[in-house]
Design an enzyme around this catalytic site. Structure first.
Site, PDB file in Angstrom:
ATOM      1  N   MET A 132     -39.992  -1.501 -10.325  1.00 17.27           N
ATOM      2  CA  MET A 132     -40.980  -1.615  -9.252  1.00 17.27           C
ATOM      3  C   MET A 132     -41.677  -2.979  -9.260  1.00 17.27           C
ATOM      4  O   MET A 132     -41.425  -3.807 -10.127  1.00 17.27           O
ATOM      5  CB  MET A 132     -42.013  -0.498  -9.383  1.00 17.27           C
ATOM      6  CG  MET A 132     -41.513   0.867  -8.931  1.00 17.27           C
ATOM      7  SD  MET A 132     -42.814   2.123  -9.097  1.00 17.27           S
ATOM      8  CE  MET A 132     -42.135   3.391  -8.030  1.00 17.27           C
TER       9      MET A 132
ATOM     10  N   ASP B  98     -48.222  -2.896 -10.542  1.00 21.30           N
ATOM     11  CA  ASP B  98     -47.454  -4.060 -10.088  1.00 21.30           C
ATOM     12  C   ASP B  98     -47.991  -5.400 -10.578  1.00 21.30           C
ATOM     13  O   ASP B  98     -47.300  -6.413 -10.487  1.00 21.30           O
ATOM     14  CB  ASP B  98     -47.410  -4.086  -8.554  1.00 21.30           C
ATOM     15  CG  ASP B  98     -46.705  -2.873  -7.976  1.00 21.30           C
ATOM     16  OD1 ASP B  98     -45.832  -2.318  -8.661  1.00 21.30           O
ATOM     17  OD2 ASP B  98     -47.041  -2.474  -6.852  1.00 21.30           O
TER      18      ASP B  98
ATOM     19  N   ARG C 253     -20.755  -8.177 -25.851  1.00 17.65           N
ATOM     20  CA  ARG C 253     -20.414  -6.760 -25.916  1.00 17.65           C
ATOM     21  C   ARG C 253     -21.092  -5.938 -24.807  1.00 17.65           C
ATOM     22  O   ARG C 253     -20.504  -5.003 -24.259  1.00 17.65           O
ATOM     23  CB  ARG C 253     -20.832  -6.205 -27.293  1.00 17.65           C
ATOM     24  CG  ARG C 253     -20.585  -4.726 -27.502  1.00 17.65           C
ATOM     25  CD  ARG C 253     -19.143  -4.410 -27.734  1.00 17.65           C
ATOM     26  NE  ARG C 253     -18.921  -2.960 -27.787  1.00 17.65           N
ATOM     27  CZ  ARG C 253     -17.735  -2.403 -27.930  1.00 17.65           C
ATOM     28  NH1 ARG C 253     -16.650  -3.171 -28.037  1.00 17.65           N
ATOM     29  NH2 ARG C 253     -17.612  -1.096 -27.967  1.00 17.65           N
ATOM     30  N   SER C 254     -22.317  -6.283 -24.478  1.00 13.61           N
ATOM     31  CA  SER C 254     -23.047  -5.536 -23.448  1.00 13.61           C
ATOM     32  C   SER C 254     -23.916  -6.487 -22.647  1.00 13.61           C
ATOM     33  O   SER C 254     -24.315  -7.550 -23.141  1.00 13.61           O
ATOM     34  CB  SER C 254     -23.920  -4.457 -24.084  1.00 13.61           C
ATOM     35  OG  SER C 254     -24.909  -5.040 -24.916  1.00 13.61           O
TER      36      SER C 254
ATOM     37  N   ALA D 264     -33.244  -8.769 -21.862  1.00 18.53           N
ATOM     38  CA  ALA D 264     -32.276  -8.744 -20.756  1.00 18.53           C
ATOM     39  C   ALA D 264     -31.461 -10.031 -20.746  1.00 18.53           C
ATOM     40  O   ALA D 264     -31.912 -11.093 -21.194  1.00 18.53           O
ATOM     41  CB  ALA D 264     -33.007  -8.567 -19.432  1.00 18.53           C
ATOM     42  N   ASP D 265     -30.260  -9.942 -20.227  1.00 20.46           N
ATOM     43  CA  ASP D 265     -29.365 -11.101 -20.152  1.00 20.46           C
ATOM     44  C   ASP D 265     -29.543 -11.869 -18.849  1.00 20.46           C
ATOM     45  O   ASP D 265     -29.367 -13.089 -18.807  1.00 20.46           O
ATOM     46  CB  ASP D 265     -27.914 -10.639 -20.270  1.00 20.46           C
ATOM     47  CG  ASP D 265     -27.675  -9.871 -21.546  1.00 20.46           C
ATOM     48  OD1 ASP D 265     -27.665 -10.507 -22.621  1.00 20.46           O
ATOM     49  OD2 ASP D 265     -27.527  -8.635 -21.482  1.00 20.46           O
TER      50      ASP D 265
END
Length: 326
Positions: A170, A128, A215-216, A187-188
């Protein structure tokens, strides 16, 4: 002068723990000391599950994930009578000192044993990255690499079908896995505990990406923010226009082969821990600050406030928001 060192892992397992165990064994034997492993953490200490090991044992474990000697949680260890059994088992074998690899709770147990005459050194073992006395904990580097690989794979299939994926990772109350892996994985949208987006904000942002003909979409969120990420996926789908699915990576993040950097950091911190014990020091927490390995009193280490990651998140968030504005 100490002659025998014990080693135990406590709390949640993490990749690199075995490299730390090997580092303790090899360093101790190079200094002429004997080494003992304790099976299943503080539970094994109380139940006398202690055995002698040598360099042959250490040679075989560097590349393995998890902890080869096992781990367990033992809330009863806070009781003096329970700890007295542990101390008696150590003294019976003339084990003078102990290296404890684990998180905050493990550190507290190490301090209590030190107060009872067994010098203990704590190593930060948790994926973590929530031990504030160290920039990086043992297990974190491997965990974020696993998450990045998962993001890459999900991106491939989302891109193929013009879809959105929500990935829950996590971290408990610490958002470092989501933030580091989210940025590294492209990541967006990222939502972490100290900069949590509401479900409505996530859905609306996904909608804006849909309108911008993206698109994604990959959304990375820390655990313990949203009660049900699958329900969140349905809300995003209803609002945005993307078919949306949620993936909970769960314990896959705690297994697997540790990275080279993981092994290196763990081994070096273990070497440093043995040197402290040879110098008759106990009640210390080992960590890395930049490229330097440092030791602090455990109680001081446990009270260091967490450095905020919000500025990093804001820079990422601003970048992504500007990138896809109509």
């Amino acid at each position: 002068m100490i002659k025998r060192i014990g080693i135990l892992t406590s709390g949640g397992d993490s990749q690199g723990m075995n490299a730390a165990i090997a580092g303790v064994i090899k360093t101790a034997h190079a200094k002429g000391l004997e080494t003992y492993i304790v099976r299943d953490g503080y539970l094994g200490l109380v139940n006398d599950w202690i055995e002698s090991v040598d360099n042959n044992f250490a040679d075989s474990i560097m590349r393995w994930g998890g902890t080869i000697i096992g781990s367990a949680r033992l809330p009863e260890f806070k009781e003096v009578s329970v700890r007295e059994k542990a101390v008696a088992n150590l003294k019976k074998r003339q084990i003078d000192a102990l290296v404890v690899i684990g998180g905050d709770g493990s550190y507290q147990g190490a301090q209590k044993l030190t107060d009872m005459g067994i010098n203990c050194i704590g190593l930060p073992g948790t994926i973590d990255n929530d031990i504030t006395s160290s920039d990086y904990t043992i297990g974190f580097d491997t965990a974020i690499n696993i998450v990045v690989e998962a993001i890459d794979r999900l991106r491939d299939t989302m891109q193929s079908h013009h879809r959105c994926s929500i990935v829950e990772v996590m971290g408990h109350a610490c958002g470092d896995i989501a933030l580091y892996a989210g940025i590294a994985g492209g990541a967006d949208i990222i939502s972490i505990n100290e900069a949590a987006l509401t479900e409505e904000e996530i859905a609306e942002r996904a909608k804006q990406l849909f309108l911008a003909n993206k698109r994604s979409v990959v959304i990375v969120v820390s655990e313990m923010i949203y009660p049900d990420v699958h329900a969140l996926a349905k809300k995003v789908e209803a609002t945005s226009g993307y078919i949306t699915r949620a993936t909970v990576l769960g314990h896959t993040q705690r297994g697997g082969v540790p990275t080279a950097m993981e092994r290196y950091r763990a081994f070096r911190m273990a070497q440093f821990a043995v040197k402290q014990l040879i110098a008759n020091k106990g009640g210390l927490a080992i960590g890395n600050i930049g490229d330097e390995i440092v030791a602090r009193p455990i109680m001081e280490a446990l009270n260091i406030p967490r450095a905020s990651r919000k500025d990093i998140w804001l820079e990422f968030d601003e970048l992504n928001n500007n990138m896809y504005k109509k």
